[in-house]
Design a protein around this motif. Structure first.
Motif, PDB file in Angstrom:
ATOM      1  N   ASN A  79     -10.914  -4.645  -2.137  1.00 62.22           N
ATOM      2  CA  ASN A  79     -11.546  -3.346  -2.276  1.00 62.22           C
ATOM      3  C   ASN A  79     -12.224  -2.973  -0.948  1.00 62.22           C
ATOM      4  N   VAL A  83      -8.174   0.461  -2.673  1.00 65.15           N
ATOM      5  CA  VAL A  83      -7.931  -0.878  -3.217  1.00 65.15           C
ATOM      6  C   VAL A  83      -6.510  -1.297  -2.849  1.00 65.15           C
ATOM      7  N   ILE A  99      -1.459  -3.220 -11.869  1.00 67.20           N
ATOM      8  CA  ILE A  99      -0.541  -4.355 -11.770  1.00 67.20           C
ATOM      9  C   ILE A  99      -0.175  -4.825 -13.167  1.00 67.20           C
ATOM     10  N   PRO A 151      -3.466  -4.211  -3.232  1.00 63.29           N
ATOM     11  CA  PRO A 151      -2.938  -5.443  -3.811  1.00 63.29           C
ATOM     12  C   PRO A 151      -2.152  -6.251  -2.780  1.00 63.29           C
ATOM     13  N   SER A 153       0.409   0.812  -5.862  1.00 57.46           N
ATOM     14  CA  SER A 153      -0.497   0.426  -4.778  1.00 57.46           C
ATOM     15  C   SER A 153      -1.572   1.457  -4.454  1.00 57.46           C
ATOM     16  N   VAL A 213       3.862  -3.285  -9.479  1.00 56.95           N
ATOM     17  CA  VAL A 213       2.613  -2.995  -8.768  1.00 56.95           C
ATOM     18  C   VAL A 213       2.602  -1.554  -8.305  1.00 56.95           C
ATOM     19  N   THR A 273      -3.744 -10.574  -5.519  1.00 57.95           N
ATOM     20  CA  THR A 273      -5.165 -10.419  -5.240  1.00 57.95           C
ATOM     21  C   THR A 273      -5.379  -8.946  -4.921  1.00 57.95           C
ATOM     22  N   THR A 274      -6.506  -8.373  -5.356  1.00 57.36           N
ATOM     23  CA  THR A 274      -6.782  -7.005  -4.925  1.00 57.36           C
ATOM     24  C   THR A 274      -8.016  -7.013  -4.039  1.00 57.36           C
ATOM     25  N   THR A 285       0.835  -1.189   0.000  1.00 58.71           N
ATOM     26  CA  THR A 285       0.000   0.000   0.000  1.00 58.71           C
ATOM     27  C   THR A 285       0.876   1.248   0.000  1.00 58.71           C
ATOM     28  N   TRP A 319      -4.196   2.438  -8.500  1.00 57.07           N
ATOM     29  CA  TRP A 319      -3.524   1.139  -8.403  1.00 57.07           C
ATOM     30  C   TRP A 319      -3.460   0.484  -9.775  1.00 57.07           C
TER      31      TRP A 319
END
Ligand code: D5M
Ligand code: FE
Ligand code: ZN
Length: 487
Positions: free
Chosen positions: A485, A470, A438, A472, A449, A447, A482-483, A230, A436
């Motif tokens: 939310n 969001v 990826i 990751p 973040s 990535v 995986t994200t 993040t 964000w």
């Protein structure tokens, strides 16, 4: 040749290495040639002087260590954290004289030149001051730093490439080359293939960037280990999304979540924050109007209050962003202790500079806030602020975190250019853009973040639309992202 052997063999060739017959025999006999080569390539990345031919002796130590085939321990007890800081620049004071800058760019040029020359087809490349003296069409490969770029309406283009002594002019014609030239950034180091008839100027046929070698991705941790990425919390701003961030913290603690998610939450061992922890004070004009907490010390107290809710079994790695209390010039030292004291007092926190390289459970992470994306995104034709991951991939190709000099990103001319991307990471994590995204490039995860801050007035006026809330996360056992939310 078996599939794994073939893949291993190709990975070595693509990275510019040749195999001795003895080494090939050993690869053939080993159980998993792919993971052996992958381990070798990782090791070679950290070497300044790389071998041309891989001998049996390069591979043997990697086999006798045994981690590649060792069975996983039948234990269910929590594993200790495995984290090694490779670099996290202290950001030394530097006056910034012309001499300092000359030395800085020489280091950038020489190290990226050596990177280019380590490719088998570029060993004979020259630099502008060592062009051959010729009087008829001769093939040349020239490595230089881009000092100017002109693109003409008729599709032609001219680049100037320089080393510390000389500059040469390189001309481009044709659609394919036009596209490549449009991707060239000022002050990056590239190699041009072409012809010269006078040893002074070149007609280009191709451009090659330092780039990253293709990698074979093999799972690095035996068990599921999740790393959460993040950035851009902007605590202290009225637009910090407190509620959503609190839901995130709750989730980290495994509260208020359904069973499958709780299982993931229980396997999180690391949280990386790529800068802009707080909103800071006086970062841009009229920022005060948007501040809930107008005192920098109090902003960090608040930040530490939130981060103290992260369970102790999760290690938190923090680097500074342009809103944090650190030098705005790259490389930036870790957030200053005077202001960041409350963060330093959390016992599961590791404070590093920007950029930083850390090895987590055998996986190399390159962390930067991403300030240079403000310069790089507008300079590149296929990049935009909605997909910051694309520009991050271009930085990997340039092997530099902030190639463009003299725009919004200020650089400290330290003797060694710590913004060169070396070693090649497995994961490249940045923030700053507040969106964000990826991407995967040659086995590397790039990535961005995102953020926890709603759109500011400034961003509104600039048409910058953030995508907040969001998060990751990466499973180090399979590199799946995986994200989550929290909106
Ligand atoms: O930057 C968040 C995003 O907004 C990033 O894409 C840069 C852009 N931004 C924000 N403020 C400015 C100013 N003053 N000039 C140019 N670009 C800006 P953050 O670092 O969180 O402010
Ligand atoms: Fe930010
Ligand atoms: Zn920022």
């Amino acid at each position: 040749m078996g599939e794994s052997l073939k893949a291993a063999y190709n990975a070595l060739l693509n990275s510019g290495y040749q195999l001795s017959p003895g080494a090939f025999q050993l690869l053939k006999e080993t159980q998993n040639p792919e993971s052996l080569v992958s381990a070798l390539l990782r090791q070679l990345e950290s070497l300044e002087k790389k071998p041309v031919i891989i001998e049996r002796s390069h591979l043997e130590p990697l086999i006798s260590k045994g981690p590649l085939t060792a069975p996983s321990p039948p234990t269910r007890a929590p594993q200790p954290h495995s984290i090694q800081v490779i670099s996290g620049s202290e950001g030394q004071y530097i006056e910034g004289t012309i001499h300092d800058f000359r030395r800085y760019f020489m280091d950038r040029f020489n190290r990226l030149k050596e990177m280019l020359k380590s490719r088998a087809d570029m060993r004979d490349a020259v630099t502008p001051s060592s062009m051959p003296e010729v009087n008829r069409h001769t093939k040349v490969k020239v490595i230089g730093m881009v000092s100017s770029k002109k693109e003409f309406k008729n599709g032609g283009a001219v680049l100037e490439l320089e080393d510390d002594v000389d500059t040469i002019r390189v001309s481009f014609r044709g659609d394919e080359l036009k596209k490549k030239v449009s991707r060239v950034m000022l002050d990056e180091v590239i190699c041009v293939f072409g012809t010269t008839s006078n040893g002074k100027s070149v007609f280009a046929e191709d451009i090659v960037w330092p780039d990253v070698p293709p990698k074979i991705r093999s799972p690095r941790s035996k068990n599921d280990v999740y790393v959460v990425l993040t950035s851009d919390l902007h605590i202290g701003s009225k637009l910090f999304m407190r509620q959503q961030f609190e839901s995130f913290l709750k989730w980290l603690r495994g509260e208020d979540v359904g069973a499958p998610q709780r299982e993931i939450a229980g396997k999180i061992r690391y949280l990386i924050i790529a800068g802009d922890v707080v909103d800071g004070v006086g970062v841009y004009p009229n920022q005060e109007d948007e501040l809930l907490i107008k005192d920098l010390n109090k902003q960090y107290e608040e930040a530490a209050h939130y981060l103290s809710m992260v369970p102790d079994h999760i290690k938190i790695i923090i680097i500074p962003g342009n809103h944090d209390a650190s030098r705005p010039t790259l490389p930036s030292p870790p957030i200053y202790r005077d202001f960041g004291a409350p963060l330093y007092s959390l016992k599961n926190v590791i404070m590093l500079g920007d950029p930083a390289v850390v090895n987590i459970e055998g996986v190399t992470f390159l962390l930067t806030h991403g300030k240079s994306l403000d310069d790089v995104i507008p300079a590149l034709p296929d990049c935009n602020f909605k997909e910051p991951q694309k520009a991050m991939v271009e930085l990997l190709k340039s092997r530099h975190l902030a190639p463009i000099y003299g725009e919004k990103t200020s650089l400290a001319p330290e003797p060694r250019d710590s913004l060169i991307i070396d070693p090649v990471p497995d994961v490249f994590h940045a923030g700053h853009v507040h969106v964000w995204g990826i991407s995967e490039y040659r086995g590397i995860l790039a990535v961005n973040s995102g953020t926890w801050q709603k759109q500011t007035n400034y961003q509104l006026s600039m048409g910058i639309e953030p995508a907040p809330g969001v998060v990751p996360l990466i499973n180090l056992a399979n590199f799946k992202v995986t994200t989550l939310n929290f909106l």
